[in-house]
Write a protein that holds these residues in place. Structure first.
Motif, PDB file in Angstrom:
ATOM      1  N   VAL A  62     -11.512  -1.393   1.232  1.00  0.00           N
ATOM      2  CA  VAL A  62     -10.481  -2.122   1.822  1.00  0.00           C
ATOM      3  C   VAL A  62     -10.747  -3.645   1.232  1.00  0.00           C
ATOM      4  O   VAL A  62     -10.138  -4.545   0.859  1.00  0.00           O
ATOM      5  CB  VAL A  62     -10.109  -2.173   3.130  1.00  0.00           C
ATOM      6  N   LEU A  78       1.652  -8.916   2.915  1.00  0.00           N
ATOM      7  CA  LEU A  78       1.116  -7.566   3.030  1.00  0.00           C
ATOM      8  C   LEU A  78       2.275  -6.661   3.483  1.00  0.00           C
ATOM      9  O   LEU A  78       2.997  -6.713   4.663  1.00  0.00           O
ATOM     10  CB  LEU A  78       0.042  -7.508   4.082  1.00  0.00           C
ATOM     11  N   CYS A  95      -8.722  -6.194  -1.421  1.00  0.00           N
ATOM     12  CA  CYS A  95      -8.453  -7.599  -1.000  1.00  0.00           C
ATOM     13  C   CYS A  95      -9.068  -8.713  -1.963  1.00  0.00           C
ATOM     14  O   CYS A  95      -8.165  -9.388  -2.594  1.00  0.00           O
ATOM     15  CB  CYS A  95      -8.513  -7.800   0.315  1.00  0.00           C
ATOM     16  N   SER A 124      -6.200   1.160   9.416  1.00  0.00           N
ATOM     17  CA  SER A 124      -5.934   0.586   7.712  1.00  0.00           C
ATOM     18  C   SER A 124      -5.374  -0.644   7.828  1.00  0.00           C
ATOM     19  O   SER A 124      -5.712  -1.563   7.165  1.00  0.00           O
ATOM     20  CB  SER A 124      -5.427   1.715   6.670  1.00  0.00           C
ATOM     21  N   HIS A 125      -4.251  -0.981   8.758  1.00  0.00           N
ATOM     22  CA  HIS A 125      -3.441  -2.046   8.543  1.00  0.00           C
ATOM     23  C   HIS A 125      -4.302  -2.925   9.554  1.00  0.00           C
ATOM     24  O   HIS A 125      -4.156  -4.415   8.789  1.00  0.00           O
ATOM     25  CB  HIS A 125      -2.185  -1.681   9.536  1.00  0.00           C
ATOM     26  N   SER A 185       2.013  -2.737   4.570  1.00  0.00           N
ATOM     27  CA  SER A 185       1.325  -1.712   5.012  1.00  0.00           C
ATOM     28  C   SER A 185       2.009  -0.638   5.114  1.00  0.00           C
ATOM     29  O   SER A 185       2.731  -0.271   6.032  1.00  0.00           O
ATOM     30  CB  SER A 185       0.453  -1.762   6.352  1.00  0.00           C
ATOM     31  N   ASN A 186       2.352   0.317   4.010  1.00  0.00           N
ATOM     32  CA  ASN A 186       3.206   1.102   3.740  1.00  0.00           C
ATOM     33  C   ASN A 186       2.430   2.612   3.955  1.00  0.00           C
ATOM     34  O   ASN A 186       2.904   3.679   4.243  1.00  0.00           O
ATOM     35  CB  ASN A 186       4.111   1.381   2.840  1.00  0.00           C
ATOM     36  N   LEU A 244      -8.090   3.410   2.155  1.00  0.00           N
ATOM     37  CA  LEU A 244      -7.876   2.523   3.200  1.00  0.00           C
ATOM     38  C   LEU A 244      -8.361   2.823   4.502  1.00  0.00           C
ATOM     39  O   LEU A 244      -8.676   2.027   5.402  1.00  0.00           O
ATOM     40  CB  LEU A 244      -6.410   2.122   3.246  1.00  0.00           C
ATOM     41  N   ALA A 257       4.586  -4.018   8.638  1.00  0.00           N
ATOM     42  CA  ALA A 257       3.923  -2.701   8.931  1.00  0.00           C
ATOM     43  C   ALA A 257       5.156  -1.800   8.555  1.00  0.00           C
ATOM     44  O   ALA A 257       6.147  -1.955   9.155  1.00  0.00           O
ATOM     45  CB  ALA A 257       3.068  -2.546  10.037  1.00  0.00           C
ATOM     46  N   THR A 279       0.908  -1.054   0.105  1.00  0.00           N
ATOM     47  CA  THR A 279       0.255   0.145  -0.045  1.00  0.00           C
ATOM     48  C   THR A 279       0.927   1.297   0.023  1.00  0.00           C
ATOM     49  O   THR A 279       2.102   1.190   0.194  1.00  0.00           O
ATOM     50  CB  THR A 279      -0.885  -0.090   1.188  1.00  0.00           C
ATOM     51  N   LEU A 334      -6.690  -4.282   6.656  1.00  0.00           N
ATOM     52  CA  LEU A 334      -5.925  -4.971   5.499  1.00  0.00           C
ATOM     53  C   LEU A 334      -5.600  -6.471   6.115  1.00  0.00           C
ATOM     54  O   LEU A 334      -5.856  -7.581   5.355  1.00  0.00           O
ATOM     55  CB  LEU A 334      -4.891  -4.420   5.173  1.00  0.00           C
TER      56      LEU A 334
END
Length: 253
Positions: free
Chosen positions: A72, A89, A76, A119-120, A91-92, A66, A141, A13, A123
């Motif tokens: 989301v 995954l 996915c 958001s994390h 999560s950026n 997100l 993450a 992301t 996801l």
């Protein structure tokens, strides 16, 4: 492409930002098919996908807000369908607006939590059941050393990043029995193009930052990408629940 991630699919992301681009390109170079998550950056996402493809990799841009649980879920589902299923995954995606404590309203606070930590959760909650069914997964993450140091005008952002580290440890406990690892990469001061819009005097900022670090250079997005790529590999299968600070020795404790 042959590599340690050959046959794996990664969802990154915030893929069109400075860190996200480097992470996506590194994972693709290591053999993963990469889904490029973005929000309203189609031109940049297509350009990045074209570069990855030109280098021999596989990439697909997908858009989602997100902060929206329905978006989301849709992201996915699409990622699982092609090139999917998602094994990794990253999560950026996040936001970094500076707001004084006095001006931090409930709306700003909630938005920062939604963007940087909820958001994390959304996801990971969508993607981990399929990972568990296959008995393999990587949750990574992107946090921040500021969760340790603190800084003025970033109370909501820092609180969210600290929460991200806690969620990482919780996910490690929850998901370890089904061979899913969960880790956090916490960048220090990384030179990205967007930095110039936040810090006008780059030279003075660099001088201050190098005085904090052991390694006397600025960090680069490729430094973060290398850490993420390692944590995504089979070689990192016994590492979970950790926060890896990639900060040139800024935080030693």
């Amino acid at each position: 492409m042959p590599g340690p991630l050959n046959g794996r699919t990664a969802l990154v992301t915030g893929a069109t930002g400075g860190l996200g681009r480097a992470i996506a390109r590194r994972l693709a170079a290591d053999g993963a098919a990469v889904v490029l998550g973005h929000f309203g950056a189609w031109d940049d996402a297509r350009e990045l996908a074209d570069k990855i493809t030109a280098d021999g990799g596989t990439a697909r841009p997908l858009e989602a807000d997100l902060r929206d649980p329905d978006a989301v879920r849709s992201l996915c589902r699409q990622a699982h369908g092609r090139p999917g299923p998602v094994d990794i995954l990253v999560s950026n995606a996040g936001a970094y607006p500076r707001t004084s404590w006095a001006d931090t309203t409930p709306a700003i606070w909630e938005d920062m939590l939604a963007t940087n930590v909820t958001s994390h959760y959304l996801l990971a909650h969508e993607l981990t059941p399929a990972m568990a069914a296959r008995g393999w997964g990587r949750i990574i993450a992107i946090g921040s050393v500021l969760a340790t140091t603190g800084r003025h005008d970033l109370s909501a952002y820092i609180s969210a990043k600290a929460g991200l580290e806690g969620l990482t440890r919780a996910l490690a406990r929850e998901l370890g029995p089904v061979d899913i690892t969960a880790n956090c990469v916490a960048p220090g001061s990384i030179a990205v193009p967007a930095e110039a819009t936040v810090v006008p005097d780059q030279e003075a900022m660099t001088t201050r930052q190098l005085a904090r670090q052991c390694i006397q250079r600025r960090g680069h997005p490729t430094d973060i990408a290398a850490a993420v790529a390692f944590l995504a590999t089979p070689d990192a299968g016994f590492i979970t629940g950790q926060t890896l600070r990639v900060d040139g020795g800024w935080i030693l404790g």
